[in-house]
Scaffold this active site. Sequence first.
Site, PDB file in Angstrom:
ATOM      1  N   ARG A   1      43.776 -75.705-100.619  1.00 12.32           N
ATOM      2  CA  ARG A   1      44.130 -74.548 -99.785  1.00 12.32           C
ATOM      3  C   ARG A   1      45.096 -73.684-100.595  1.00 12.32           C
ATOM      4  O   ARG A   1      45.711 -74.152-101.547  1.00 12.32           O
ATOM      5  CB  ARG A   1      44.774 -75.020 -98.484  1.00 12.32           C
ATOM      6  CG  ARG A   1      43.831 -75.904 -97.648  1.00 12.32           C
ATOM      7  CD  ARG A   1      44.316 -76.070 -96.216  1.00 12.32           C
ATOM      8  NE  ARG A   1      43.560 -77.091 -95.504  1.00 12.32           N
ATOM      9  CZ  ARG A   1      42.420 -76.871 -94.869  1.00 12.32           C
ATOM     10  NH1 ARG A   1      41.879 -75.676 -94.848  1.00 12.32           N
ATOM     11  NH2 ARG A   1      41.820 -77.868 -94.234  1.00 12.32           N
ATOM     12  N   GLY A   2      45.233 -72.422-100.216  1.00 12.02           N
ATOM     13  CA  GLY A   2      46.103 -71.497-100.961  1.00 12.02           C
ATOM     14  C   GLY A   2      45.478 -71.124-102.295  1.00 12.02           C
ATOM     15  O   GLY A   2      44.302 -71.383-102.525  1.00 12.02           O
TER      16      GLY A   2
ATOM     17  N   THR B   1      32.199 -76.060 -92.685  1.00 14.36           N
ATOM     18  CA  THR B   1      33.268 -76.483 -91.786  1.00 14.36           C
ATOM     19  C   THR B   1      32.731 -77.482 -90.788  1.00 14.36           C
ATOM     20  O   THR B   1      31.767 -77.193 -90.069  1.00 14.36           O
ATOM     21  CB  THR B   1      33.911 -75.289 -91.032  1.00 14.36           C
ATOM     22  OG1 THR B   1      34.549 -75.787 -89.847  1.00 14.36           O
ATOM     23  CG2 THR B   1      32.901 -74.232 -90.608  1.00 14.36           C
TER      24      THR B   1
ATOM     25  N   ASP C   1      34.207 -78.248 -88.283  1.00 20.69           N
ATOM     26  CA  ASP C   1      34.587 -77.735 -86.962  1.00 20.69           C
ATOM     27  C   ASP C   1      33.475 -76.898 -86.335  1.00 20.69           C
ATOM     28  O   ASP C   1      33.488 -76.652 -85.138  1.00 20.69           O
ATOM     29  CB  ASP C   1      35.851 -76.864 -87.068  1.00 20.69           C
ATOM     30  CG  ASP C   1      37.079 -77.664 -87.455  1.00 20.69           C
ATOM     31  OD1 ASP C   1      36.944 -78.881 -87.633  1.00 20.69           O
ATOM     32  OD2 ASP C   1      38.166 -77.075 -87.591  1.00 20.69           O
TER      33      ASP C   1
ATOM     34  N   ARG D   1      40.216 -77.397 -85.035  1.00 20.46           N
ATOM     35  CA  ARG D   1      41.458 -76.634 -84.982  1.00 20.46           C
ATOM     36  C   ARG D   1      41.436 -75.604 -83.857  1.00 20.46           C
ATOM     37  O   ARG D   1      42.351 -75.521 -83.054  1.00 20.46           O
ATOM     38  CB  ARG D   1      41.620 -75.918 -86.323  1.00 20.46           C
ATOM     39  CG  ARG D   1      43.002 -75.611 -86.730  1.00 20.46           C
ATOM     40  CD  ARG D   1      43.000 -74.544 -87.788  1.00 20.46           C
ATOM     41  NE  ARG D   1      42.351 -74.928 -89.041  1.00 20.46           N
ATOM     42  CZ  ARG D   1      42.981 -75.466 -90.083  1.00 20.46           C
ATOM     43  NH1 ARG D   1      44.260 -75.717 -89.998  1.00 20.46           N
ATOM     44  NH2 ARG D   1      42.336 -75.741 -91.203  1.00 20.46           N
TER      45      ARG D   1
ATOM     46  N   TYR E   1      40.247 -88.120 -90.860  1.00 24.39           N
ATOM     47  CA  TYR E   1      39.966 -88.037 -92.298  1.00 24.39           C
ATOM     48  C   TYR E   1      38.827 -88.967 -92.719  1.00 24.39           C
ATOM     49  O   TYR E   1      38.162 -88.726 -93.726  1.00 24.39           O
ATOM     50  CB  TYR E   1      41.232 -88.292 -93.120  1.00 24.39           C
ATOM     51  CG  TYR E   1      42.214 -87.144 -92.983  1.00 24.39           C
ATOM     52  CD1 TYR E   1      41.909 -85.891 -93.493  1.00 24.39           C
ATOM     53  CD2 TYR E   1      43.415 -87.309 -92.312  1.00 24.39           C
ATOM     54  CE1 TYR E   1      42.776 -84.829 -93.340  1.00 24.39           C
ATOM     55  CE2 TYR E   1      44.298 -86.254 -92.159  1.00 24.39           C
ATOM     56  CZ  TYR E   1      43.976 -85.009 -92.669  1.00 24.39           C
ATOM     57  OH  TYR E   1      44.834 -83.958 -92.511  1.00 24.39           O
TER      58      TYR E   1
ATOM     59  N   ILE F   1      36.173 -89.367 -90.985  1.00 17.57           N
ATOM     60  CA  ILE F   1      34.963 -88.606 -90.640  1.00 17.57           C
ATOM     61  C   ILE F   1      34.668 -87.545 -91.700  1.00 17.57           C
ATOM     62  O   ILE F   1      33.532 -87.363 -92.123  1.00 17.57           O
ATOM     63  CB  ILE F   1      35.136 -87.966 -89.244  1.00 17.57           C
ATOM     64  CG1 ILE F   1      35.084 -89.054 -88.172  1.00 17.57           C
ATOM     65  CG2 ILE F   1      34.096 -86.875 -88.994  1.00 17.57           C
ATOM     66  CD1 ILE F   1      35.394 -88.587 -86.780  1.00 17.57           C
ATOM     67  N   ARG F   2      35.720 -86.886 -92.149  1.00 21.65           N
ATOM     68  CA  ARG F   2      35.550 -85.774 -93.075  1.00 21.65           C
ATOM     69  C   ARG F   2      35.096 -86.210 -94.465  1.00 21.65           C
ATOM     70  O   ARG F   2      34.461 -85.450 -95.188  1.00 21.65           O
ATOM     71  CB  ARG F   2      36.896 -85.053 -93.181  1.00 21.65           C
ATOM     72  CG  ARG F   2      36.785 -83.585 -93.260  1.00 21.65           C
ATOM     73  CD  ARG F   2      38.119 -82.935 -93.067  1.00 21.65           C
ATOM     74  NE  ARG F   2      39.056 -83.183 -94.148  1.00 21.65           N
ATOM     75  CZ  ARG F   2      40.136 -82.436 -94.360  1.00 21.65           C
ATOM     76  NH1 ARG F   2      40.385 -81.409 -93.564  1.00 21.65           N
ATOM     77  NH2 ARG F   2      40.968 -82.700 -95.309  1.00 21.65           N
TER      78      ARG F   2
HETATM   79  N1  LIG Z   1      42.122 -63.885 -95.253  1.00 20.20           N
HETATM   80  C1  LIG Z   1      41.982 -64.448 -96.452  1.00 20.20           C
HETATM   81  N2  LIG Z   1      41.748 -63.695 -97.540  1.00 20.20           N
HETATM   82  C2  LIG Z   1      41.583 -64.250 -98.757  1.00 20.20           C
HETATM   83  N3  LIG Z   1      41.607 -65.576 -98.956  1.00 20.20           N
HETATM   84  C3  LIG Z   1      41.838 -66.382 -97.928  1.00 20.20           C
HETATM   85  C4  LIG Z   1      42.023 -65.876 -96.610  1.00 20.20           C
HETATM   86  N4  LIG Z   1      42.230 -66.919 -95.774  1.00 20.20           N
HETATM   87  C5  LIG Z   1      42.176 -68.029 -96.536  1.00 20.20           C
HETATM   88  N5  LIG Z   1      41.929 -67.712 -97.823  1.00 20.20           N
HETATM   89  C6  LIG Z   1      41.803 -68.666 -98.940  1.00 20.20           C
HETATM   90  O1  LIG Z   1      40.606 -69.413 -98.758  1.00 20.20           O
HETATM   91  C7  LIG Z   1      40.812 -70.759 -99.137  1.00 20.20           C
HETATM   92  C8  LIG Z   1      40.414 -71.687 -98.024  1.00 20.20           C
HETATM   93  O2  LIG Z   1      41.000 -71.296 -96.790  1.00 20.20           O
HETATM   94  P1  LIG Z   1      41.305 -72.339 -95.628  1.00 20.20           P
HETATM   95  O3  LIG Z   1      41.675 -71.582 -94.413  1.00 20.20           O
HETATM   96  O4  LIG Z   1      42.293 -73.351 -96.105  1.00 20.20           O
HETATM   97  O5  LIG Z   1      39.957 -73.149 -95.446  1.00 20.20           O
HETATM   98  P2  LIG Z   1      38.552 -72.742 -94.843  1.00 20.20           P
HETATM   99  O6  LIG Z   1      37.893 -71.851 -95.797  1.00 20.20           O
HETATM  100  O7  LIG Z   1      37.865 -74.038 -94.699  1.00 20.20           O
HETATM  101  O8  LIG Z   1      38.835 -72.071 -93.534  1.00 20.20           O
HETATM  102  C9  LIG Z   1      42.255 -70.897 -99.541  1.00 20.20           C
HETATM  103  O9  LIG Z   1      42.336 -70.908-100.945  1.00 20.20           O
HETATM  104  C10 LIG Z   1      42.909 -69.688 -98.932  1.00 20.20           C
HETATM  105  O10 LIG Z   1      44.019 -69.254 -99.686  1.00 20.20           O
HETATM  106  O1  LIG Z   2      44.732 -81.797 -93.311  1.00 16.65           O
HETATM  107  P1  LIG Z   2      43.991 -80.617 -93.811  1.00 16.65           P
HETATM  108  O2  LIG Z   2      43.362 -80.839 -95.130  1.00 16.65           O
HETATM  109  O3  LIG Z   2      44.798 -79.385 -93.773  1.00 16.65           O
HETATM  110  O4  LIG Z   2      42.759 -80.382 -92.851  1.00 16.65           O
HETATM  111  C1  LIG Z   2      42.846 -80.338 -91.476  1.00 16.65           C
HETATM  112  C2  LIG Z   2      41.836 -79.361 -90.951  1.00 16.65           C
HETATM  113  O5  LIG Z   2      40.554 -79.538 -91.491  1.00 16.65           O
HETATM  114  C3  LIG Z   2      39.569 -79.185 -90.533  1.00 16.65           C
HETATM  115  O6  LIG Z   2      38.789 -80.277 -90.214  1.00 16.65           O
HETATM  116  C4  LIG Z   2      38.640 -78.155 -91.078  1.00 16.65           C
HETATM  117  O7  LIG Z   2      39.355 -77.105 -91.563  1.00 16.65           O
HETATM  118  P2  LIG Z   2      38.723 -76.125 -92.618  1.00 16.65           P
HETATM  119  O8  LIG Z   2      37.418 -75.672 -92.045  1.00 16.65           O
HETATM  120  O9  LIG Z   2      39.724 -75.039 -92.731  1.00 16.65           O
HETATM  121  O10 LIG Z   2      38.520 -76.875 -93.876  1.00 16.65           O
HETATM  122  C5  LIG Z   2      40.363 -78.753 -89.307  1.00 16.65           C
HETATM  123  O11 LIG Z   2      39.777 -79.150 -88.113  1.00 16.65           O
HETATM  124  C6  LIG Z   2      41.663 -79.446 -89.515  1.00 16.65           C
HETATM  125  O12 LIG Z   2      42.713 -78.827 -88.846  1.00 16.65           O
HETATM  126 MG   LIG Z   3      39.371 -72.487 -91.642  1.00 13.48          MG
END
Ligand SMILES: Nc1ncnc2c1ncn2[C@@H]1O[C@H](COP(=O)(O)OP(=O)(O)O)[C@@H](O)[C@H]1O
Ligand SMILES: O=P(O)(O)OC[C@H]1O[C@](O)(COP(=O)(O)O)[C@@H](O)[C@@H]1O
Ligand SMILES: [Mg+2]
EC number: 2.7.1.11
Length: 537
Positions: free
Chosen positions: A253-254, A307, A309, A354, A460, A462-463
């Site tokens: 993430r990030g 996802t 979710d 989430r 975790y 499950i994931r």
């Molecule tokens: N609005 C956004 N614009 C650009 N990048 C984003 C944005 N939101 C999240 N990201 C980036 O996308 C990646 C995954 O986001 P995250 O929310 O953790 O997971 P997911 O894609 O599963 O929802 C991270 O590297 C995050 O910094």
């Molecule tokens: O502990 P982590 O890695 O932040 O992941 C927890 C999150 O992962 C998820 O299963 C899926 O999230 P993403 O789709 O953002 O990967 C969420 O339901 C849950 O909150």
């Molecule tokens: Mg997400």
Amino acid sequence: MESLSRASITNPGTLSPTSSSASYFLFPRRFRRSNGFSSFSGNLRRIVSRGRVRAEIEKPNAREIDFSDPEWRIKYQKDFERRFNIPHITDVFPDAKPIPSTFCLRMRTPVSEDFAGGYPSDEEWHGYINNNDRVLLKTINFASPNSAGAVCIDPDCTWVEQWVHRAGPREKIYFKPEEVKAAIVTCGGLCPGLNDVIRQVVITLEIYGVKSIVGIPFGYRGFSNSDLSEMPLSRKVVQNIHLSGGSLLGVSRGGPSVSDIVDRMQEKGINMIFVLGGNGTHAGANAIHEECRKRKLKVAVVGVPKTIDNDILLMDKTFGFDTAVEEAQRAINSAYIEAHSAYHGVGIVKLMGRHSGFIAMHASLASGQIDICLIPEVPFQLHGPHGVLTHLKYLIETKGSAVVCVAEGAGQNLLQKTNATDASGNMVLGDIGVHIQQETKKYFREIGVHADVKYIDPTYMIRACRANASDGILCAVLGQNAVHGAFAGYSGITVGICNTHYVYFPIPEVIAYPRPVDPNSRMWHRCLTSTGQPDFI
Ligand SMILES: Nc1ncnc2c1ncn2[C@@H]1O[C@H](COP(=O)(O)OP(=O)(O)O)[C@@H](O)[C@H]1O
Ligand SMILES: O=P(O)(O)OC[C@H]1O[C@](O)(COP(=O)(O)O)[C@@H](O)[C@@H]1O
Ligand SMILES: [Mg+2]
């Protein structure tokens, strides 16, 4: 590390209440949680008649709709077509010339072992699809807004055809395979099937004749950390990766800013990128696509929604979801056996979700062992005469045991806000599972009734599973279609399954807000029928 700047996603305006027979209101505040998306508010509406929710109103288009205009339906359709048009390389490079596709169905075994020279073929016909093929997005013509689960555009629930672009290989392609450097990146949390998608993307790229394929390690972070080098990928490398869960490339993430990502892509010569991730990742992918356009780079950015979710809009489901529901059965069954075998046993299982309770709802329905299913979209109280705890007491008195399934995002209003966010900007949630466990123990202690409470959090486990057969197929089709989309010259798109057909969507349309379970839907009604639970308000 500089944090990734948020892409701004078009906020689709508001719908004007023009009918006297119906009033409109936005979903209550609980549906407007902040997850870092600037646009997650006010898109879901309901028609309310005499205080009763009738139908859900679709996400409106950018303009207000005047239903007294006899042309509104045509206008809506036109606007829909515009919104769901998929961006193409020729929008920016009108002179880009297509070449005949190098993708072929019937092949002879290549002479060398590396497959990267592409597969020779004598065949003329390769099962290409036509650019003008379309798939119907909505397939039910609701005769009345009172029909259960109705999703309508106007108060009368008028039938409006909504067509989206069919996915698949095209006869003409806009990239010469020998000039392609393709990259794959997996972002966000883990999800069953990531390796299956990586594998199919690589295999399909090789069939087109691409020689240069790399994996970006650990999500978008792999673009900024100098100690993380790209991973060369080939059919040989990916052949067996789908046999285990996780991601061969790693996730995170990030990460760096969009502009830094595109700088790195330019340095590395990447002109095709496959981005596997959820709504955050797709917001990033769309921003990368926009940035490439701004810099006039001929790059295809294609997403594959990931996802467990299942919270991506407009799709039948996302990959990994089926596996998650199946794997959740083991936890639910254990909770059931524990509860059933104990004197006054109460089993509590927390599942992921989430913003959306899809896993909890489907797992509860599939198991037939759940008495109470709690999801983020449906508010509940723990205490009081109509609360969950009173119902648990009733179940213990009448059945002898009870099992609760709760989605992680449920009942957050009952917990202290942490105000913390993760590296991607997602809110860190309070632990509703632990809270319900503690409150249940306390409640039965206080009323002097014996209760044996057991809590299971399998999230975790499950994931990290490998994809089941049905997800394996979904991943294969999505992975292949992602490559077809890129070669066809599309960018800023994502792939999905829609009424069992495979389609391309423009990214902003599927991530405008996290897709919620509709409490007015037939599936939630079925879940309630199965659990037999009352309202907890
Ligand atoms: N609005 C956004 N614009 C650009 N990048 C984003 C944005 N939101 C999240 N990201 C980036 O996308 C990646 C995954 O986001 P995250 O929310 O953790 O997971 P997911 O894609 O599963 O929802 C991270 O590297 C995050 O910094
Ligand atoms: O502990 P982590 O890695 O932040 O992941 C927890 C999150 O992962 C998820 O299963 C899926 O999230 P993403 O789709 O953002 O990967 C969420 O339901 C849950 O909150
Ligand atoms: Mg997400």
